[in-house]
Design a protein around this motif. Structure first.
Motif, PDB file in Angstrom:
ATOM      1  N   SER A 173       0.815  -1.216   0.000  1.00  0.00           N
ATOM      2  CA  SER A 173       0.000   0.000   0.000  1.00  0.00           C
ATOM      3  C   SER A 173       0.846   1.264   0.000  1.00  0.00           C
ATOM      4  N   VAL A 174       2.126   1.111   0.264  1.00  0.00           N
ATOM      5  CA  VAL A 174       3.055   2.247   0.317  1.00  0.00           C
ATOM      6  C   VAL A 174       4.116   2.069  -0.762  1.00  0.00           C
ATOM      7  N   THR A 175       4.357   3.120  -1.542  1.00  0.00           N
ATOM      8  CA  THR A 175       5.374   3.074  -2.588  1.00  0.00           C
ATOM      9  C   THR A 175       6.596   3.874  -2.155  1.00  0.00           C
ATOM     10  N   VAL A 176       7.747   3.240  -2.232  1.00  0.00           N
ATOM     11  CA  VAL A 176       9.011   3.857  -1.832  1.00  0.00           C
ATOM     12  C   VAL A 176       9.828   4.159  -3.080  1.00  0.00           C
ATOM     13  N   VAL A 177      10.410   5.340  -3.152  1.00  0.00           N
ATOM     14  CA  VAL A 177      11.242   5.712  -4.290  1.00  0.00           C
ATOM     15  C   VAL A 177      12.672   5.968  -3.826  1.00  0.00           C
ATOM     16  N   GLY A 178      13.626   5.641  -4.686  1.00  0.00           N
ATOM     17  CA  GLY A 178      15.033   5.922  -4.432  1.00  0.00           C
ATOM     18  C   GLY A 178      15.750   6.130  -5.747  1.00  0.00           C
ATOM     19  N   THR A 179      16.981   6.580  -5.670  1.00  0.00           N
ATOM     20  CA  THR A 179      17.728   6.843  -6.900  1.00  0.00           C
ATOM     21  C   THR A 179      18.583   5.657  -7.326  1.00  0.00           C
ATOM     22  N   SER A 180      18.672   4.645  -6.503  1.00  0.00           N
ATOM     23  CA  SER A 180      19.463   3.469  -6.868  1.00  0.00           C
ATOM     24  C   SER A 180      18.563   2.379  -7.431  1.00  0.00           C
ATOM     25  N   SER A 181      19.183   1.416  -8.090  1.00  0.00           N
ATOM     26  CA  SER A 181      18.434   0.320  -8.691  1.00  0.00           C
ATOM     27  C   SER A 181      17.910  -0.619  -7.607  1.00  0.00           C
ATOM     28  N   PRO A 182      16.895  -1.447  -7.941  1.00  0.00           N
ATOM     29  CA  PRO A 182      16.432  -2.453  -6.979  1.00  0.00           C
ATOM     30  C   PRO A 182      17.586  -3.349  -6.549  1.00  0.00           C
ATOM     31  N   GLY A 183      17.695  -3.577  -5.251  1.00  0.00           N
ATOM     32  CA  GLY A 183      18.797  -4.373  -4.752  1.00  0.00           C
ATOM     33  C   GLY A 183      20.031  -3.576  -4.404  1.00  0.00           C
ATOM     34  N   SER A 184      20.013  -2.255  -4.683  1.00  0.00           N
ATOM     35  CA  SER A 184      21.140  -1.424  -4.286  1.00  0.00           C
ATOM     36  C   SER A 184      20.738  -0.538  -3.112  1.00  0.00           C
ATOM     37  N   MET A 185      21.501   0.504  -2.833  1.00  0.00           N
ATOM     38  CA  MET A 185      21.479   1.098  -1.505  1.00  0.00           C
ATOM     39  C   MET A 185      20.155   1.706  -1.058  1.00  0.00           C
ATOM     40  N   ASP A 186      19.553   2.591  -1.845  1.00  0.00           N
ATOM     41  CA  ASP A 186      18.320   3.240  -1.392  1.00  0.00           C
ATOM     42  C   ASP A 186      17.209   2.228  -1.126  1.00  0.00           C
ATOM     43  N   GLN A 210      16.629   6.805 -11.415  1.00  0.00           N
ATOM     44  CA  GLN A 210      18.039   7.160 -11.486  1.00  0.00           C
ATOM     45  C   GLN A 210      18.290   8.398 -12.326  1.00  0.00           C
ATOM     46  N   GLU A 211      17.217   9.065 -12.731  1.00  0.00           N
ATOM     47  CA  GLU A 211      17.352  10.265 -13.560  1.00  0.00           C
ATOM     48  C   GLU A 211      17.199  11.553 -12.760  1.00  0.00           C
ATOM     49  N   GLY A 212      17.152  11.441 -11.434  1.00  0.00           N
ATOM     50  CA  GLY A 212      17.088  12.637 -10.603  1.00  0.00           C
ATOM     51  C   GLY A 212      15.686  13.140 -10.311  1.00  0.00           C
ATOM     52  N   GLY A 213      14.669  12.337 -10.605  1.00  0.00           N
ATOM     53  CA  GLY A 213      13.298  12.800 -10.406  1.00  0.00           C
ATOM     54  C   GLY A 213      12.605  12.240  -9.180  1.00  0.00           C
ATOM     55  N   ALA A 214      13.357  11.597  -8.291  1.00  0.00           N
ATOM     56  CA  ALA A 214      12.745  10.947  -7.130  1.00  0.00           C
ATOM     57  C   ALA A 214      12.030  11.950  -6.230  1.00  0.00           C
ATOM     58  N   LEU A 215      12.673  13.061  -5.945  1.00  0.00           N
ATOM     59  CA  LEU A 215      12.060  14.066  -5.083  1.00  0.00           C
ATOM     60  C   LEU A 215      10.811  14.650  -5.736  1.00  0.00           C
ATOM     61  N   LEU A 218       7.946  12.393  -5.223  1.00  0.00           N
ATOM     62  CA  LEU A 218       7.425  12.487  -3.869  1.00  0.00           C
ATOM     63  C   LEU A 218       6.522  13.708  -3.729  1.00  0.00           C
ATOM     64  N   LEU A 219       6.993  14.836  -4.227  1.00  0.00           N
ATOM     65  CA  LEU A 219       6.254  16.083  -4.056  1.00  0.00           C
ATOM     66  C   LEU A 219       4.951  16.113  -4.854  1.00  0.00           C
ATOM     67  N   ASN A 220       4.920  15.435  -6.012  1.00  0.00           N
ATOM     68  CA  ASN A 220       3.679  15.448  -6.799  1.00  0.00           C
ATOM     69  C   ASN A 220       2.728  14.306  -6.434  1.00  0.00           C
ATOM     70  N   GLY A 221       3.111  13.510  -5.441  1.00  0.00           N
ATOM     71  CA  GLY A 221       2.211  12.470  -4.944  1.00  0.00           C
ATOM     72  C   GLY A 221       2.269  11.157  -5.682  1.00  0.00           C
ATOM     73  N   SER A 222       3.225  10.998  -6.598  1.00  0.00           N
ATOM     74  CA  SER A 222       3.330   9.736  -7.340  1.00  0.00           C
ATOM     75  C   SER A 222       3.814   8.598  -6.453  1.00  0.00           C
ATOM     76  N   VAL A 223       4.599   8.937  -5.423  1.00  0.00           N
ATOM     77  CA  VAL A 223       5.112   7.943  -4.477  1.00  0.00           C
ATOM     78  C   VAL A 223       4.879   8.470  -3.065  1.00  0.00           C
ATOM     79  N   VAL A 225       7.095   7.566  -0.075  1.00  0.00           N
ATOM     80  CA  VAL A 225       8.277   7.696   0.780  1.00  0.00           C
ATOM     81  C   VAL A 225       9.518   7.834  -0.097  1.00  0.00           C
ATOM     82  N   PHE A 226      10.422   8.722   0.310  1.00  0.00           N
ATOM     83  CA  PHE A 226      11.692   8.922  -0.384  1.00  0.00           C
ATOM     84  C   PHE A 226      12.797   8.364   0.494  1.00  0.00           C
ATOM     85  N   SER A 227      13.479   7.314   0.017  1.00  0.00           N
ATOM     86  CA  SER A 227      14.621   6.730   0.716  1.00  0.00           C
ATOM     87  C   SER A 227      15.883   7.341   0.132  1.00  0.00           C
ATOM     88  N   THR A 228      16.634   8.063   0.965  1.00  0.00           N
ATOM     89  CA  THR A 228      17.758   8.832   0.443  1.00  0.00           C
ATOM     90  C   THR A 228      18.813   9.011   1.523  1.00  0.00           C
TER      91      THR A 228
END
Length: 349
Positions: A173-186, A210-215, A218-223, A225-228
């Motif tokens: 029910s919760v979507t988490v976004v990060g700048t790293s690929s699945p299985g990497s740090m974020d 990974q294109e710099g749009g994670a934040l 988050l701000l536009n409501g697409s996700v 939580v931001f893991s950073t």
């Protein structure tokens, strides 16, 4: 008669010279072929760089690897700790693999290094890189950085426990976004904390941007939580755009804004995540060069100038070298491998 005396004198001189050479033979042999490496006191001169040094940040400008490399080079040069010029280059791609491959190609060089952190373990473990940390020469770890989990300022959650309460009922029910690929740090830093909070981590929805749009997402409501990293949240918190539900340090961080971020431990979640950052050289780096750089990194870590850099970015001191560093890397690699296998993202899964 004069000729005879002259020849006799000349022979006597030759005999004296030969005896003088024999008497000094034991001492002279020590200097022998190593004469160029000996100082005035007869001791070998320590290794020093013979040309400019290259630091590689295996990612684009502005991220943690880039900032660490540039701030380290800056203090080395400005404080005169290393006299040779230090250049920083960005070799991005493959979650770090492009930069690692480049350094691997500098086999035996004493003038190339890169900044490493948990992705150096994670990316090879999930089969996305040819080299592993064991293919490089660990020199010294410098800092500990930490993860931060942020939501929009108007989000319904004010604590990590509130977030995880919803995720325990329905992890997807919760979507988490990060700048790293699945299985990497974020991804992994969030999963490790969620696992400690009894969330089914195999059902967590993670989005990689990974294109710099994670934040922006988050701000536009697409996700949700931001893991950073901690440093990446400060300005948006100041602007009132986001709030940080928690950070992964053992204790609260010091500094304006940072001191307001609660830790996982104080919220009842018994887990931390350290984003360690250190420097690695190519394979087969000379031991003398490693010793030289360890001394210099130790001096840098102890310097007031680098202490100010740590305070600026919310980094903690975490200096390690030698066997301590090697053992730490082995332990971290085992922990990350177990977590990836649990997620079904290990290389053999």
């Amino acid at each position: 008669m004069k000729k005879f005396l002259l020849l006799l004198s000349f022979s006597f001189v030759l005999i004296l010279a030969a005896c003088g050479g024999d008497n000094g033979g034991d001492g002279g042999d020590e200097g022998g072929d190593d004469g160029e490496a000996a100082g005035e006191d007869g001791e070998e001169t320590a290794w020093e760089p013979e040309q400019s040094i290259e630091f590689v940040a295996p990612a684009g400008a502005g991220g943690g690897w880039d900032t660490t490399a540039r701030m380290t080079a800056q203090v080395f040069n400005e404080e005169g700790i290393i006299e040779e010029d230090i250049g920083v280059i960005n070799r991005e791609g493959g979650g770090g693999a492009v930069g690692w491959s480049y350094i691997a190609g500098q086999d035996g060089s004493n003038h190339h290094m890169f900044v490493g952190s948990p992705p150096l373990l994670l990316v090879p473990l999930n089969g996305q890189a040819e080299q592993t940390y064991e293919d490089f020469t660990p020199i010294a770890n410098l800092i500990a950085d930490y993860a931060a989990f942020a939501v929009r300022a108007d989000a319904e959650w004010d604590t990590m426990d509130e977030l995880f309460e919803d995720m325990r009922e329905d992890p997807s029910s919760v979507t988490v976004v990060g700048t790293s690929s699945p299985g990497s740090m974020d991804h992994i830093q969030f999963v490790q904390i969620a696992d400690a909070a009894d969330v089914d981590i195999t059902e967590i929805r993670y989005v990689s941007d990974q294109e710099g749009g994670a934040l922006t997402q988050l701000l536009n409501g697409s996700v949700d939580v931001f893991s950073t990293g901690v440093a990446e949240t400060i300005e948006q918190v100041r602007a009132g755009e986001i709030k940080v539900l928690g950070v992964t340090s053992e204790e609260r961080l010091e500094g304006e804004v940072l001191e307001d971020f609660p830790t996982m431990i104080e919220q009842g979640i018994d887990s931390t995540f350290i984003n360690w950052r250190g420097f690695f050289g190519p394979p087969n780096m000379d031991e003398e060069a490693v010793t030289y750089y360890q001394e210099k990194f130790r001096e840098l870590s102890d310097s007031e100038a680098f202490g100010e850099i740590r305070d600026q970015y919310g980094w903690n001191e975490m200096y390690m070298e030698g066997e301590e560093y090697q053992n730490f890397l082995e332990e971290q690699n085992s922990e990350m491998e177990a977590l990836l296998n649990e997620l079904g993202l290990g290389e053999g899964e």
